[in-house]
Design an enzyme around this catalytic site. Structure first.
Site, PDB file in Angstrom:
ATOM      1  N   ASP A  11      19.378  17.941  16.514  1.00  0.00           N
ATOM      2  CA  ASP A  11      20.158  19.173  16.561  1.00  0.00           C
ATOM      3  C   ASP A  11      21.425  18.961  17.392  1.00  0.00           C
ATOM      4  O   ASP A  11      21.433  18.206  18.362  1.00  0.00           O
ATOM      5  CB  ASP A  11      19.335  20.302  17.193  1.00  0.00           C
ATOM      6  N   ARG A  40      32.895  17.575   3.298  1.00  0.00           N
ATOM      7  CA  ARG A  40      31.645  18.026   2.685  1.00  0.00           C
ATOM      8  C   ARG A  40      30.742  18.456   3.829  1.00  0.00           C
ATOM      9  O   ARG A  40      30.337  17.629   4.649  1.00  0.00           O
ATOM     10  CB  ARG A  40      30.975  16.906   1.890  1.00  0.00           C
ATOM     11  N   ASP A  42      27.473  19.034   4.977  1.00  0.00           N
ATOM     12  CA  ASP A  42      26.109  18.707   4.584  1.00  0.00           C
ATOM     13  C   ASP A  42      25.121  19.678   5.229  1.00  0.00           C
ATOM     14  O   ASP A  42      25.304  20.079   6.384  1.00  0.00           O
ATOM     15  CB  ASP A  42      25.793  17.275   5.003  1.00  0.00           C
ATOM     16  N   LYS A  45      23.449  25.183   5.645  1.00  0.00           N
ATOM     17  CA  LYS A  45      22.631  26.307   6.100  1.00  0.00           C
ATOM     18  C   LYS A  45      21.948  25.993   7.427  1.00  0.00           C
ATOM     19  O   LYS A  45      21.235  26.828   7.972  1.00  0.00           O
ATOM     20  CB  LYS A  45      21.587  26.681   5.049  1.00  0.00           C
ATOM     21  N   GLY A  46      22.187  24.798   7.948  1.00  0.00           N
ATOM     22  CA  GLY A  46      21.613  24.408   9.234  1.00  0.00           C
ATOM     23  C   GLY A  46      22.378  24.960  10.427  1.00  0.00           C
ATOM     24  O   GLY A  46      21.945  24.787  11.572  1.00  0.00           O
ATOM     25  N   GLU A  67      27.101  22.412   1.201  1.00  0.00           N
ATOM     26  CA  GLU A  67      25.821  22.236   0.530  1.00  0.00           C
ATOM     27  C   GLU A  67      24.856  23.319   1.016  1.00  0.00           C
ATOM     28  O   GLU A  67      24.369  23.258   2.141  1.00  0.00           O
ATOM     29  CB  GLU A  67      25.242  20.853   0.818  1.00  0.00           C
ATOM     30  N   ASP A 151      21.402  13.321  -3.789  1.00  0.00           N
ATOM     31  CA  ASP A 151      20.078  13.825  -3.412  1.00  0.00           C
ATOM     32  C   ASP A 151      19.215  14.112  -4.639  1.00  0.00           C
ATOM     33  O   ASP A 151      18.064  13.687  -4.726  1.00  0.00           O
ATOM     34  CB  ASP A 151      20.208  15.123  -2.595  1.00  0.00           C
ATOM     35  N   GLN A 156      17.496   8.775  -4.987  1.00  0.00           N
ATOM     36  CA  GLN A 156      16.513   9.637  -4.328  1.00  0.00           C
ATOM     37  C   GLN A 156      15.693  10.475  -5.316  1.00  0.00           C
ATOM     38  O   GLN A 156      14.492  10.682  -5.111  1.00  0.00           O
ATOM     39  CB  GLN A 156      17.215  10.547  -3.313  1.00  0.00           C
TER      40      GLN A 156
END
Length: 265
Positions: A11, A40, A42, A45-46, A67, A151, A156
């Protein structure tokens, strides 16, 4: 202000003003010294959209995409529900929250298009208002469309597009509104460079843009036909008797397995 958790990375306290300052300085450095002109975001939403908005304001990139990958809503039959309006509005609300200048990957369009082709349910490609059912149906100028990315596909394969339907996927995103993107693997490794390039050139030649208009002419289980800006007509699906939907002043520009694109003469 906190966002969703991701165990694959530590984090970072984006509320810390030193973090904000040093990350902004670094981003501006790679802009001016290295030559990057876009970002970008990544796993966007974090962290709060307010944080993305702050970095956008501090660095002013030429282009930015976030993303926001959330699952579609599914029914008891295990298939995606027809109505994915809530899913695409999560994307548009994020774009609005970060100030409106960023774009978002259109996961809604990817999921619906993929399900429609896999299940032979091309009726999914028209929403209840008669337009495209993904983010491109609400905010196309801010929607980055894609068939697969690093992804979902590539090495992946977390949510891969069916390999025998990939070109139909590109027919859709390269003829429709939104900002289409092409994955390296499909273009260079899969032998699809020529087919994809033809579609890209048709888009450029006819001036199809992110904000282009779509008029859906057919959305049956085995046939989808749409006119874009009344300059080109795209058809995907195994049914071939679609000629009655195409005016006589349109000519075939390219075609392949279960797809045709016409352009106005």
């Amino acid at each position: 202000m906190a966002g969703a958790d991701f165990n694959g990375a530590p984090d970072i306290d984006h509320l810390n003003t030193r973090v904000q300052r040093e990350l902004s300085d670094w981003m501006n450095w790679i802009k001016t010294e290295i030559g990057f002109d876009g970002w970008r975001f990544d796993f966007a939403k974090g962290y709060s959209p307010d944080i993305t908005k702050l970095y956008m304001g501090n660095t002013r990139p030429e282009f930015a995409v976030g993303e926001i990958w959330n699952p579609l809503s599914y029914g008891s039959d295990g298939k995606p529900n027809y109505d994915q309006d809530g899913h695409r509005r999560e994307l548009t609300e994020w774009v609005k929250a970060v100030g409106g200048s960023a774009t978002a990957f259109d996961f809604t369009t990817k999921g619906i298009l993929q399900a429609a082709l896999v299940e032979g349910e091309l009726w999914r490609l028209k929403d209840s208002n008669g337009g495209p059912p993904g983010m491109i149906g609400l905010m196309p100028e801010n929607a980055v469309t894609f068939v697969d990315n690093h992804d979902t596909g590539s090495t992946q394969k977390h949510w891969p597009f069916p390999s025998d339907k990939v070109m139909q996927g590109y027919v859709y995103i390269l003829t429709h509104p939104g900002i289409p993107s092409i994955i390296y693997d499909h273009f260079f490794d899969w032998g699809l460079k020529e087919e994809i390039s033809k579609l890209a050139m048709i888009r450029i030649k006819n001036g199809i843009r992110a904000s282009s208009t779509v008029r859906i002419l057919a959305s049956d289980p085995d046939l989808y036909v749409a006119a874009i800006d009344d300059k080109i007509i795209a058809k995907i699906g195994p049914r071939y008797e679609a000629g009655h939907l195409v005016p006589t002043n349109f000519r075939i520009a390219t075609c392949g397995n279960d797809y045709v694109v016409w352009e106005k003469q």
